[in-house]
Design an enzyme around this catalytic site. Structure first.
Site, PDB file in Angstrom:
ATOM      1  N   TYR A 217      -2.424  -1.240  10.293  1.00  0.00           N
ATOM      2  CA  TYR A 217      -2.336  -1.345   8.835  1.00  0.00           C
ATOM      3  C   TYR A 217      -0.999  -0.799   8.334  1.00  0.00           C
ATOM      4  CZ  TYR A 217      -4.047  -1.119   3.987  1.00  0.00           C
ATOM      5  OH  TYR A 217      -4.219  -1.292   2.628  1.00  0.00           O
TER       6      TYR A 217
ATOM      7  N   SER B 265       0.858  -1.188   0.000  1.00  0.00           N
ATOM      8  CA  SER B 265       0.000   0.000   0.000  1.00  0.00           C
ATOM      9  C   SER B 265       0.893   1.236   0.000  1.00  0.00           C
ATOM     10  CB  SER B 265      -0.850   0.004   1.280  1.00  0.00           C
ATOM     11  OG  SER B 265      -1.507   1.239   1.458  1.00  0.00           O
TER      12      SER B 265
HETATM   13  P1  NAD Z   1     -11.442  -6.199  -0.431  1.00  0.00           P
HETATM   14  O1  NAD Z   1     -12.084  -6.047   0.908  1.00  0.00           O
HETATM   15  O2  NAD Z   1     -12.232  -5.905  -1.655  1.00  0.00           O
HETATM   16  O3  NAD Z   1     -10.814  -7.653  -0.591  1.00  0.00           O
HETATM   17  C1  NAD Z   1     -10.084  -8.261   0.450  1.00  0.00           C
HETATM   18  C2  NAD Z   1      -9.991  -9.732   0.158  1.00  0.00           C
HETATM   19  O4  NAD Z   1      -9.293 -10.358   1.248  1.00  0.00           O
HETATM   20  C3  NAD Z   1     -11.356 -10.429   0.057  1.00  0.00           C
HETATM   21  O5  NAD Z   1     -11.305 -11.432  -0.927  1.00  0.00           O
HETATM   22  C4  NAD Z   1     -11.513 -11.045   1.438  1.00  0.00           C
HETATM   23  O6  NAD Z   1     -12.405 -12.161   1.463  1.00  0.00           O
HETATM   24  C5  NAD Z   1     -10.085 -11.454   1.701  1.00  0.00           C
HETATM   25  N1  NAD Z   1      -9.828 -11.750   3.104  1.00  0.00           N
HETATM   26  C6  NAD Z   1     -10.041 -10.958   4.180  1.00  0.00           C
HETATM   27  N2  NAD Z   1      -9.713 -11.620   5.314  1.00  0.00           N
HETATM   28  C7  NAD Z   1      -9.262 -12.843   4.923  1.00  0.00           C
HETATM   29  C8  NAD Z   1      -8.773 -13.977   5.619  1.00  0.00           C
HETATM   30  N3  NAD Z   1      -8.676 -14.004   6.954  1.00  0.00           N
HETATM   31  N4  NAD Z   1      -8.399 -15.053   4.891  1.00  0.00           N
HETATM   32  C9  NAD Z   1      -8.507 -15.072   3.559  1.00  0.00           C
HETATM   33  N5  NAD Z   1      -8.966 -14.020   2.836  1.00  0.00           N
HETATM   34  C10 NAD Z   1      -9.341 -12.924   3.528  1.00  0.00           C
HETATM   35  O7  NAD Z   1     -10.140  -5.284  -0.347  1.00  0.00           O
HETATM   36  P2  NAD Z   1      -9.165  -4.675  -1.469  1.00  0.00           P
HETATM   37  O8  NAD Z   1      -9.310  -3.215  -1.396  1.00  0.00           O
HETATM   38  O9  NAD Z   1      -9.324  -5.358  -2.770  1.00  0.00           O
HETATM   39  O10 NAD Z   1      -7.760  -5.013  -0.804  1.00  0.00           O
HETATM   40  C11 NAD Z   1      -6.875  -5.987  -1.318  1.00  0.00           C
HETATM   41  C12 NAD Z   1      -5.474  -5.657  -0.856  1.00  0.00           C
HETATM   42  O11 NAD Z   1      -5.095  -4.377  -1.373  1.00  0.00           O
HETATM   43  C13 NAD Z   1      -5.329  -5.569   0.666  1.00  0.00           C
HETATM   44  O12 NAD Z   1      -4.108  -6.139   1.068  1.00  0.00           O
HETATM   45  C14 NAD Z   1      -5.327  -4.071   0.911  1.00  0.00           C
HETATM   46  O13 NAD Z   1      -4.653  -3.734   2.085  1.00  0.00           O
HETATM   47  C15 NAD Z   1      -4.596  -3.580  -0.331  1.00  0.00           C
HETATM   48  N6  NAD Z   1      -4.823  -2.181  -0.620  1.00  0.00           N
HETATM   49  C16 NAD Z   1      -6.080  -1.719  -0.900  1.00  0.00           C
HETATM   50  C17 NAD Z   1      -6.260  -0.362  -1.175  1.00  0.00           C
HETATM   51  C18 NAD Z   1      -7.605   0.214  -1.494  1.00  0.00           C
HETATM   52  O14 NAD Z   1      -7.720   1.433  -1.544  1.00  0.00           O
HETATM   53  N7  NAD Z   1      -8.615  -0.570  -1.770  1.00  0.00           N
HETATM   54  C19 NAD Z   1      -5.167   0.500  -1.131  1.00  0.00           C
HETATM   55  C20 NAD Z   1      -3.907   0.008  -0.843  1.00  0.00           C
HETATM   56  C21 NAD Z   1      -3.752  -1.348  -0.593  1.00  0.00           C
END
Ligand code: NAD
Length: 264
Positions: free
Chosen positions: A159, A146
């Site tokens: 985080y 991130s």
């Molecule tokens: P999201 O909530 O859409 O997806 C998260 C995924 O992780 C889902 O498939 C969920 O079921 C899975 N998950 C959660 N807990 C779990 C567990 N205990 N075991 C297995 N799977 C689990 O979120 P996203 O925004 O797509 O985030 C994906 C990644 O990107 C994360 O690591 C997040 O930190 C990172 N990220 C997101 C953003 C953003 O703005 N959306 C920004 C920077 C980084």
């Protein structure tokens, strides 16, 4: 013309939603056999499996319900990927959660859960997948970190700590694998339009007494200079590049896809 990931196998954690699903779909469309993982409503998981399966020319994509807080389940997931797809050439550590709270009120269990899912699971998955990659002389480890792996924000201690840890893990593994045909890199997204990030808009609107649109542009995206969401496909394209044939010398680094956030 052969597709860019033809003949490759991939495991994408947290791929039932958001960024992970977009990466899994893009990989499948570009020729890889992909195993999905993550939680969600049964109908949403079935839809994701069907969608990615269609791109793979299969009725549904293989799926593991491994919980990223449980090391044994992570090992079983990697073994299942190797057994069902014939390998785990590309590992994308993407599963992640968020909790926003002042540090003195931050619930201990939320801290533990975020560190476990966002950081420790990456270690266990890499540890399980690496021997197969080394044996093959080729592998790609891509950790979805991130902008919060590079800079901090208040109220996101767990985080920010986890994502900084992911970048350290990425660099250390990269040095270990440098002569094995394997690379280890990270992607650092800014705010991406997914359920995880969108869930932060409403509480911000309530906290500041403004509309959700103002909460988005003036508060959530206050440090994202474009003032626009990053789209999941933009992250998937970075993930394709890092997994593809022209990135073998990119190792131990991160690609920011954040609208200029960390340039400030
Ligand atoms: P999201 O909530 O859409 O997806 C998260 C995924 O992780 C889902 O498939 C969920 O079921 C899975 N998950 C959660 N807990 C779990 C567990 N205990 N075991 C297995 N799977 C689990 O979120 P996203 O925004 O797509 O985030 C994906 C990644 O990107 C994360 O690591 C997040 O930190 C990172 N990220 C997101 C953003 C953003 O703005 N959306 C920004 C920077 C980084």
């Amino acid at each position: 013309m052969a597709k860019i990931l033809e003949g490759r196998t991939a495991l994408v954690t947290g791929s039932t939603s958001g960024i992970g699903l977009a990466i899994a779909l893009r990989y499948a469309q570009d020729g890889a056999k992909v195993m999905l993982n993550g939680f969600g409503k049964p109908e949403d998981i079935a839809r994701a499996r069907a969608e990615v399966g269609l791109a793979m020319g299969a009725p549904k994509a293989p799926y593991s319900n491994a919980d990223m807080t449980r090391p044994a389940e992570i090992r079983e997931m990697v073994a299942a990927c190797q057994a069902e797809l014939g390998g785990c050439d590309i590992l994308v550590n993407n599963a992640g959660i968020q909790h926003v709270s002042p540090v003195e009120d931050f619930p201990d269990e939320q801290w533990d859960r975020i560190i476990a899912i966002n950081l420790v699971s990456n270690f266990h998955a890499i540890k399980a997948a690496l021997p197969g990659m080394k044996a093959k002389g080729w592998g790609r480890i891509i950790n979805v970190a991130s902008a919060h792996g590079l800079v901090a924000s208040p109220f996101k201690t767990a985080y920010v700590a986890a994502k900084h840890g992911v970048l350290g893990l990425t660099k250390s593994v990269a040095l270990e694998v440098a002569r094995t045909g394997v690379t280890c890199n990270a992607i650092c997204p800014g705010f991406v339009r997914t359920p995880l990030a969108e869930a932060q808009v409403k509480p911000l609107a309530e906290k500041h007494g403004v509309s959700e649109q103002v909460a988005l542009t003036d508060h959530l995206l206050d440090r994202q200079p474009t003032k626009k969401w990053v789209e999941v496909e933009e992250i998937a394209q970075a993930a394709i590049y890092l997994a593809g044939p022209h990135s073998g010398s990119i190792n131990g680094t991160s690609i920011s896809v954040d609208g200029g956030w960390v340039a400030q």
